[in-house]
Write a protein that holds these residues in place. Sequence first.
Motif, mmCIF file in Angstrom:
data_model
loop_
_atom_site.group_PDB
_atom_site.id
_atom_site.type_symbol
_atom_site.label_atom_id
_atom_site.label_comp_id
_atom_site.label_asym_id
_atom_site.label_seq_id
_atom_site.Cartn_x
_atom_site.Cartn_y
_atom_site.Cartn_z
ATOM 1 N N ASP A 58 0.620 -1.281 0.019
ATOM 2 C CA ASP A 58 -0.086 -0.274 -0.085
ATOM 3 C C ASP A 58 1.466 1.136 0.256
ATOM 4 O OD1 ASP A 58 -1.882 -1.695 0.132
ATOM 5 O OD2 ASP A 58 -2.725 -0.877 2.064
ATOM 6 N N ARG A 59 1.652 1.155 0.611
ATOM 7 C CA ARG A 59 2.488 2.260 -0.083
ATOM 8 C C ARG A 59 4.150 1.513 0.323
ATOM 9 N NH1 ARG A 59 1.597 6.476 5.027
ATOM 10 N NH2 ARG A 59 3.480 7.701 3.724
ATOM 11 N N ASP A 60 5.080 2.824 -0.442
ATOM 12 C CA ASP A 60 6.402 2.716 -0.116
ATOM 13 C C ASP A 60 7.111 1.333 -1.743
ATOM 14 O OD1 ASP A 60 6.414 4.745 1.769
ATOM 15 O OD2 ASP A 60 6.460 3.217 3.518
ATOM 16 N N GLN B 259 4.298 3.141 -5.507
ATOM 17 C CA GLN B 259 4.876 4.433 -5.247
ATOM 18 C C GLN B 259 5.779 5.512 -5.609
ATOM 19 O OE1 GLN B 259 3.798 2.125 -3.363
ATOM 20 N NE2 GLN B 259 1.818 2.589 -2.472
ATOM 21 N N TYR C 127 -4.222 7.924 -8.618
ATOM 22 C CA TYR C 127 -3.154 8.609 -7.898
ATOM 23 C C TYR C 127 -2.584 10.036 -7.653
ATOM 24 C CZ TYR C 127 1.042 7.572 -4.355
ATOM 25 O OH TYR C 127 1.591 7.454 -2.897
#
Length: 833
Positions: free
Chosen positions: A373-375, A378, A478
């Motif tokens: 979901d992150r990193d 992204q 996003y």
Amino acid sequence: MRSLLAGAAALALIAAAPQALAQKPTGSAGAPISINDKEYFARQGVNVMVFNDFYPDGHQTGVTVVQHGTRVAANGDLRLETSPGQWSPMPVTQTRTVDRATGTITQTLSYPDPSKDRKGFNPIIYPDLKFTYHVKVTALSGGAFRVTVDLDQPLPAEWIGKVGFNFELFPGELFGKSWLMDGQAGIFPRQPNGPVEQRAGEWISKPMAQGKTLIVAPDEDLRRMTIESRTGQLELVDGRGNHNNAWYIVRGVVPAGATKNAIEWVITPNVVEGWRYQPVIQVSQVGYAPDQAKRVVLEKDPLDTKADEVVLYRLTANGRQVAKRGAPKAFGPFLRYQYSTFDFSDVTAPGMYVVGYRDQVSHPFKIGADVFDRDVWQPTLETFLPNQMCHMVVREKYRIWHGLDHLDDARMAPTDLNHFDGYLQGASTLTKYKPGDRVPGLDAGGWHDAGDYDMRVESQIGTIWLLSKMVTEFGLNYDATAVDQKNKTVDIRVADGKDDARQQIEHGLLSVLGGYRAMGRLYRGIIEPHLSQYVLLGDVVNQTDNLPYDPKAKPDLLRGHNYGVDDDRWVFTEDNPDRELDAAAGLAAASVALRDYDAKLAAESLAAARDIYAKAKDRPKKPTDRIAALTELVLATGEGAYMSELIALKPTVIADIENSGWAVGQVINRVPDESFRRDVTAVVATYQAKLREQSKENPYGVPYKPDIWGAGWTIQEFGVKQWFFHKGWPQLTPEDYHLNALNFVLGVHPGQNNASFASGVGSKSATTAYGTNRADWSYIPGGVISGTALIRPDLPELKVWPYFWQQTEYVLGGGETNYMFLAIAAQQRAKGK
């Protein structure tokens, strides 16, 4: 362990590597190296390859030494310059002879190479010098070997002192270590230093030392090597003095009148008795979804067949807590190592984990439904893609990634031109524009092609296509970047209320469609006219003055070279129906992704796709390119005519299902022809069965054929295609392929460097990369390197070195966006979507 070693000039207290614990240095004593079944010299602790590779501009050829598992020297061969560069003359290989009876390998070579002399990709200008020679390597005792060079004829008088045997030492293994030569001594410097001298019209670093015997790294058992000349003197030169990507060079020149034994050296790499390759724990640097298959891969020395227990620990407030333990499952040999695996798929509790094996503990990784979901993907969208945007100023808070650039794009390239970076302009510009004419519409949009600043149409359209598929397949939306096309500004980590992926698609289309509007066809590419511009490292704004070329302008002496006069980039054209069909597919996909974002641009993109497809469809060399374009046009238009064309191409689809089936998988459930669906499905079943067998040939769960470079890119592309196969035929195509491809990028790949190929992603990643900022030994977050290369025939290698394009280069058009696609697909799966 610390050991005190005496050198001829000094005593040094050093920390020996863990691999040398309780191991006795033996120098040249012990068993001799011998020729193994892979046709290179080997004994435990040292290997010597003799022209198993031939990639001299990539430092992969000639006499090569692998010492205690690490390649420390390469490119041992005759060269025409003290410190050659990428466009320097190099020989052509002829016959290679392996004589096991005498323990000798001989390679015959000659100058020039007619296939590269002013022709081919990266053409080279050769001098008027022709000669043939033979490099011979003979095994001696221990790990020592003799190198001799024989010439068929003596060199011409004017070449005496210019032609020499170069043996290159990899700098990354030697920074801060010492050297000794005939009473002289020093430290291998981190950066090239003066003084300098001029040789053959070029300024290079003066030799660090001259003598008959060089001892490399006497302060470290694992890296100590002695090089002794039995003929003339040796020079130790820092090749980086004139080429950033060069190595330290040991050189001996060919003397006047010499033929047999013109060069004779004895090279003795130190061998630590009993040394073994330290096991490498390979597990995702990011982690896994709870219900995802999870395996540790252990890479071990060929003689290390002991199966010690693997322990999976969950990290808690009180430290490590055992989550699972057990014996690994033996896989067997692959490349040069022994492999085993440990499955922990049944561990699903969310949290952070590490893997323990013997005295090692892996990096931490996560198990959880939110792991992607992150990193993960992204940084590619937030930082890498914005950083590569051409014709913009790119800012990140206090930092300017690069200034406003190339507003003087572009002039039509000269005809009948073979450019130094592989661009070919034919006898005609194929447009109304003459060579030197300014082509309007090219001063906006597009991305710099990663390690370079040029813009190849395939990298532009490939990025457009993949971003478009992420929007349409996954609903990607996003916002963490502000893009202002009117003012040509990009601000990283500033939201502007618009989807970043669609803004990037728009940026790519501004370039591709800009060229199409002006010329009525695609451009081949846009690139610098001068090599001095092309090799520039630093802010791209320094490549041009941003002013259209004016033949009356005076040179800008502060900038030097050709800047300020004829610094405008050239645009090349070509007649290439395969590339045109590829572009048609990307443009059609973009039209779907942009319908609710910019209807006008979407319509123009679709119209261009239709036109380009119609002109190219009957002329491709690869018929499968037509299949991909057709499937995208079916998706974009829903028109029966395109579907009928696809159905009529069933024999083409079936004949090359590997390259066409993934595209058809997007529309197979829409095809009204039952026989088409049935027959194609049968071929897909056969192909997937073949893949299952191929994926068993290595421990990584993907078909993997290591190559000099690009294996990581190939596996990412394979993973994306398998996602589409799974979409079309979920009953035949396992999810494992695209997930295993993602894991490969994230650290589950061969070699002692188990870093994530995605820079700044995961616990350990490639933070020294071949990007536009490589001279700073830096990286761009979200860029994805080419990854582990093969030093032929069997050494997987990923060095920490910013100048290996074959290992650490970023690329546009696939490398970064294929990875991003796979990571978002894994994220969607983890969320049950």
